[in-house]
Design a protein around this motif. Sequence first.
Motif, PDB file in Angstrom:
ATOM      1  N   LEU A 318      36.855  46.071  40.264  1.00 35.39           N
ATOM      2  CA  LEU A 318      36.057  44.904  39.889  1.00 35.39           C
ATOM      3  C   LEU A 318      36.550  44.312  38.572  1.00 35.39           C
ATOM      4  O   LEU A 318      36.752  43.093  38.445  1.00 35.39           O
ATOM      5  CB  LEU A 318      34.590  45.300  39.785  1.00 35.39           C
ATOM      6  N   GLY A 319      36.754  45.169  37.572  1.00 35.78           N
ATOM      7  CA  GLY A 319      37.217  44.682  36.276  1.00 35.78           C
ATOM      8  C   GLY A 319      38.634  44.147  36.326  1.00 35.78           C
ATOM      9  O   GLY A 319      38.950  43.133  35.690  1.00 35.78           O
ATOM     10  N   LEU A 321      40.098  42.781  38.914  1.00 38.89           N
ATOM     11  CA  LEU A 321      40.040  41.488  39.596  1.00 38.89           C
ATOM     12  C   LEU A 321      39.524  40.402  38.669  1.00 38.89           C
ATOM     13  O   LEU A 321      40.014  39.263  38.680  1.00 38.89           O
ATOM     14  CB  LEU A 321      39.147  41.609  40.840  1.00 38.89           C
ATOM     15  N   GLN A 322      38.556  40.742  37.822  1.00 43.47           N
ATOM     16  CA  GLN A 322      37.971  39.768  36.906  1.00 43.47           C
ATOM     17  C   GLN A 322      38.956  39.381  35.801  1.00 43.47           C
ATOM     18  O   GLN A 322      39.074  38.200  35.441  1.00 43.47           O
ATOM     19  CB  GLN A 322      36.690  40.353  36.290  1.00 43.47           C
ATOM     20  N   LEU A 323      39.681  40.350  35.257  1.00 48.37           N
ATOM     21  CA  LEU A 323      40.560  40.090  34.117  1.00 48.37           C
ATOM     22  C   LEU A 323      41.917  39.523  34.514  1.00 48.37           C
ATOM     23  O   LEU A 323      42.428  38.611  33.863  1.00 48.37           O
ATOM     24  CB  LEU A 323      40.775  41.385  33.319  1.00 48.37           C
TER      25      LEU A 323
END
Length: 360
Positions: A318-319, A321-323
């Motif tokens: 998740l992180g 993909l976000q960053l």
Amino acid sequence: MDSFKLKPHHAILLLALAIAFYACYLLVSPYLGSIILAAIVALLVLPLHAKIESYMPAKPNLASVVSCTLVTVVVLLPLLFVTIAIMNEGINFMGNAYDWLTNGGAKAFLSHPYIQSGISLLNKWLPFESLKVDELVQQAAVKVTQLSSSFLSASTGLLGDVANTVLSFSLMLFVLFFFLRDQQTIVSSIRHIIPLSRSQEEMIFNEVKVVAKSAVFGAFLTALAQGALGGIAMAMAGFSGLFWGSMMAFASFIPFVGTAMIWLPASIYLFITGDWQWALFLIAWGVLVIGSIDNFLRPWLMQGSTGMSTLLLFFSLLGGLQLFGLIGLIYGPIIFAVTLVLARLYEIEFKDFIEQQDNS
């Protein structure tokens, strides 16, 4: 052997090295994505390259060229053809959707008793103005027109950005060539300057290698499997299998929702239009087949190799993909894995201190 003592000129040298490394980072930062991607691809194709190299041990340059050529043929050309096909399918879908909205198809669909009951229920409980069928159709047509324009712009931009795409891929191949040809020299040089023992270096290198492979196989093979099986089901139900299968592959990267954002609305549409058998088929296929792939294949490919807990694996994906975007599905697990290895090394090196603190 006497313990190492840091002297004043050592501190100056380390400071100069830090400044120099930072300056080098600034130089290569625009191309860092291609360099990291080349390193990951090198890890994946290393077994194949070793076989190619065994046939021509005296020609390392030629062996690396052959491996890079195979990467181009296997990855770039199929990706190019699939991208063009998806763009064509998307443009056709937008045109058909606009015709359906403006030529009476949407009004007939919204006149269905189930839809009318739903609209009446919403009008009863919603705090704002009542929903009207004509306004809904008109707004949907405007949205489809805007979406179609955005899709066409994105397609045109993608085609117009071919030069940058080819340049980035060529740079990745260029770096990959040297990674494959000089792999032993590069690894030995990195190990030589890292102030760790050989066993500690092995732990870090092995963890990065395992996580990089499992991240690629876990994320992208799961997406390909879900897209392929979803596309088959959508084609059987009367939709465009290639387009919606590709959309499912991309949707599989979205946490919580995933491919359900594609097959669930399609099932509802089929149910309302009277094709309840195909609606039930899509729901069953989505839950039992596509959902089981996401629930079992991805954790098995990733967690089983990395030894990372499900919670850490979830936040790393998740992180990342976000960053970092899509490539963050690889970067995230690698960052977490290296952190866990460093934490284990810390636990080993400071074992006595940790035990003393526990007993105090």
